[in-house]
Design an enzyme around this catalytic site. Structure first.
Site, mmCIF file in Angstrom:
data_model
loop_
_atom_site.group_PDB
_atom_site.id
_atom_site.type_symbol
_atom_site.label_atom_id
_atom_site.label_comp_id
_atom_site.label_asym_id
_atom_site.label_seq_id
_atom_site.Cartn_x
_atom_site.Cartn_y
_atom_site.Cartn_z
ATOM 1 N N GLY A 133 -3.739 -43.882 -4.557
ATOM 2 C CA GLY A 133 -2.519 -43.885 -5.357
ATOM 3 C C GLY A 133 -1.293 -44.134 -4.509
ATOM 4 O O GLY A 133 -1.345 -44.037 -3.292
ATOM 5 N N PRO A 135 2.397 -43.771 -2.643
ATOM 6 C CA PRO A 135 2.913 -42.647 -1.867
ATOM 7 C C PRO A 135 3.835 -41.752 -2.709
ATOM 8 O O PRO A 135 4.412 -42.198 -3.687
ATOM 9 C CB PRO A 135 3.710 -43.318 -0.740
ATOM 10 N N GLY A 136 3.911 -40.504 -2.313
ATOM 11 C CA GLY A 136 4.829 -39.569 -2.976
ATOM 12 C C GLY A 136 4.322 -39.045 -4.297
ATOM 13 O O GLY A 136 5.065 -38.457 -5.065
ATOM 14 N N LYS A 139 -0.901 -36.524 -3.471
ATOM 15 C CA LYS A 139 -2.309 -36.512 -3.090
ATOM 16 C C LYS A 139 -2.618 -35.308 -2.199
ATOM 17 O O LYS A 139 -3.604 -34.612 -2.414
ATOM 18 C CB LYS A 139 -2.665 -37.815 -2.361
ATOM 19 N N GLU A 361 28.531 -59.810 -17.323
ATOM 20 C CA GLU A 361 27.679 -58.629 -17.514
ATOM 21 C C GLU A 361 27.483 -58.330 -19.006
ATOM 22 O O GLU A 361 26.409 -57.909 -19.421
ATOM 23 C CB GLU A 361 28.268 -57.400 -16.807
ATOM 24 N N HIS A 364 24.634 -60.388 -20.367
ATOM 25 C CA HIS A 364 23.336 -59.754 -20.102
ATOM 26 C C HIS A 364 23.102 -58.608 -21.080
ATOM 27 O O HIS A 364 22.038 -58.477 -21.676
ATOM 28 C CB HIS A 364 23.316 -59.156 -18.688
ATOM 29 N N ASP A 436 20.602 -65.195 -11.046
ATOM 30 C CA ASP A 436 20.067 -65.152 -12.412
ATOM 31 C C ASP A 436 19.191 -66.368 -12.680
ATOM 32 O O ASP A 436 18.108 -66.261 -13.248
ATOM 33 C CB ASP A 436 21.209 -65.152 -13.431
HETATM 34 ZN ZN ZN Z 1 23.999 -61.995 -13.834
#
Ligand code: ZN
Length: 584
Positions: A133, A135-136, A139, A361, A364, A436
């Site tokens: 698996g 890390p972290g 286990k 932005e 998006h 992008d």
């Molecule tokens: Zn962008």
């Protein structure tokens, strides 16, 4: 048991006992001898004694120093070879999340406890187990819990501790480790040996004459010899190996029956488990009891338990810095962003540039919210972080192991939406779109070339065929198909943005004012326009189990899944690069 413990103690300490006896005897004879001397000789002997002692001590120091530096590679190596035997105290209840792995580990505990019954029936005793698996994910903790619940001692060592400059040292360390384990098992009835990072010594063996892999080979051979030897002994030693790597890198000999033949797959926690983890770690700090743990869990898709612990600690730090009495939702939310996106780093931008970033932005953001089938927007920001001038942070509502065509197309649209928004508003575009376009192009290209998702009926992974063997006309047709996907996505995006231009303008205004918008604020604004979509909260636990198994299959066995993972990988950097890179 008592008798066995004394016997083991004697076996380990007989040299010390012998030396102590010899010293006592020598002192005794010296005193007897001195007492019989005449007074002049007695004084002479006593007078030279301190000098003799000093010279002996000096000699000893010089000898040890030379020995360590010449033959053992310095003093620092002394500590390294020590293993930590002894009982650990980690209960199963201390292992949070990992429900599936815990169930399997519980079975192992039962096997250890019932081994006399198992022997009577004639079943094979468990000798080796592998934990696979990322890390972290706990286990080591789980291995300790197995030892605690089975009530047996636990020795742990990391694979890297076997790696030495000097040939043969690794193998001798393995021998020592197993000797210690067998003694412990003899004394206590049973023992667990935990080898972390087992891939360091367990890689597929190479037989080069250049000497490169030989040390690992001899170490691994010794490990195999020791493990095979365990079966013939009465002592019950169980070896647990842990690895972050794909088990396919391990040597096939290690995975044979009777060696590491049982496997426990440990996966990143799912939604419910992340909630448990947040609850657990938050219980250790003073926090607002009403804070929305469900939201946090959804925001931290793909985080490991160690990551979540880190988020809570970082959140506590942020809360302290702002002089708060307790940790609030916003502190933890900030902590996640800081870990994921880096620290805020404001740049002075002129108003026009800033507006362009805001439109970019918002493009998006709006497309993501309206068209994406699986992802939620968690944050939109026009505060620069590192090279990024702004970011729209989003993640799937639940972990996804594959993507369908519709999702990939949505990702393409989200990627180019920044460009489209800039163009619609200003009639021109900026350099901020480069990254992008990179991700949009890669997604569309892979759809056509590798996944049979183009419209022209070409099936197969053409990227696998050497380019010289593909005809020019085929390449042209494939590339035209890629271009067509981008075009169609562009048209869709443009239509959607035009239709919702009021929402776009509203978000730009909000972003320019507040610089950052959170999930809830975004939701409210879409709600004002009658577009808010209900959030799908959780997937039933039964559904997530086969998904774990599927993700754990080695990539080499399922080429289709591996190809999809590749796309998923190209997607993850994009979720960060849904942003304007700084223009040079
Ligand atoms: Zn962008």
């Amino acid at each position: 048991m008592m008798y066995r413990r004394i016997k083991v103690w004697l076996m380990n300490n007989w040299v010390k006992l012998l030396v102590i006896t010899a010293v006592v005897l020598l002192i005794f004879f010296t005193i007897v001898g001195l007492a019989s001397l005449e007074s002049f000789y007695l004084n002479l002997t006593l007078a030279t004694l301190p000098l003799q002692l000093l010279m002996t001590a000096l000699n000893a120091v010089i000898f040890v120093y030379l020995y360590m530096s010449v033959f053992q590679g310095g003093f620092s190596k002394m500590k390294k070879s020590k293993t930590k035997p002894g009982t650990v105290n980690v209960k199963f209840s201390d292992v949070v999340g990992l429900e599936q792995a815990k169930k399997e580990a519980w079975e192992v505990v039962q096997l250890i406890k019932d081994r006399s019954k198992l022997k009577a029936i004639g079943g094979r005793i468990l000798r080796g187990m592998l934990m696979v698996g990322p890390p972290g994910c706990g286990k080591t903790l789980l291995a300790k819990a197995i030892a605690t619940e089975a009530g047996i001692p636990f020795i742990s060592i990391a694979g890297s501790e076997f790696v030495e400059v000097f040939v043969g040292v690794g193998a001798s360390r393995v021998r020592k480790l197993f000797k210690q384990a067998r003694q412990l098992a003899y004394a206590e009835g049973s023992c667990i040996v935990f080898i972390d990072e087992i891939e360091v010594i367990g890689r597929g063996r190479t037989f080069s004459y250049m000497g490169g892999g030989e040390e690992t080979n001899s170490t691994q051979n010794q490990l195999l010899v020791e493990m095979d030897g365990l079966g013939s002994k009465a002592e019950n030693v169980i070896v647990i190996g842990a690895t972050n790597a794909n088990e396919a890198v391990l040597d096939a000999a290690l995975l044979r029956p009777g060696r590491f033949d049982r496997k426990i797959y440990i996966d990143k926690p799912n939604l419910q488990e992340r909630e448990q983890l947040f609850r657990y770690y938050l219980s250790k700090v003073r926090h607002n009891p009403d804070l929305d743990i469900g939201h946090l869990a959804r925001k931290s898709v793909q985080k490991s338990p160690a990551d979540i612990e880190n988020v809570v600690k970082e959140g506590a730090l942020i809360a302290t810095r702002f002089g708060k009495e307790q940790v609030e939702y916003t502190d933890l939310s900030k902590a996640i962003e800081r870990i994921e996106l880096g620290v805020e780093h404001r740049k002075m931008m002129n108003p026009h540039e800033r507006e362009m970033v805001a439109f970019h932005e918002t493009g998006h953001l709006v497309i993501l919210y309206l068209l994406h089938p699986t992802d939620d927007v968690f944050k939109a920001s026009i505060i620069s972080r590192g090279p990024a001038l702004g970011v729209v942070h989003h993640s799937p509502r639940e972990e996804m192991y594959t993507m369908d065509k519709q999702t990939i197309l949505a990702n393409v649209k989200v990627s180019i939406a920044g460009y489209v928004a800039e163009k619609l508003r200003f009639g021109t575009t900026s350099t901020g779109v480069a990254s992008d376009f990179q991700s949009a192009m890669l997604l569309a290209h892979n759809m056509v070339w590798s996944m049979g998702m183009g419209g022209n009926g070409y099936l197969g992974d053409f990227a696998q065929v050497p380019e010289a063997q593909l005809s020019e006309s085929l390449k042209e047709r494939l590339n035209a198909e890629t271009e067509k996907i981008l075009k169609t996505c562009y048209e869709d995006t443009e239509r959607t943005l035009r239709k919702n231009w009021k929402i776009v303008e509203r978000f730009v205004k909000e972003l320019l004012e507040k610089e950052e918008l959170d999930y809830d604020q975004i939701d409210v604004i879409f709600g004002e326009f009658g577009k808010a979509h209900p959030v799908v909260l959780s997937i039933p636990a039964t559904l997530s189990v086969p998904a774990i198994a599927q993700a754990a299959t080695p990539a080499s066995e399922t080429p289709a899944a591996a190809e999809v993972t590749k796309v998923a990988e190209t997607k993850s950097p994009r979720s960060k690069s849904n942003s304007k890179k700084a223009s040079a």
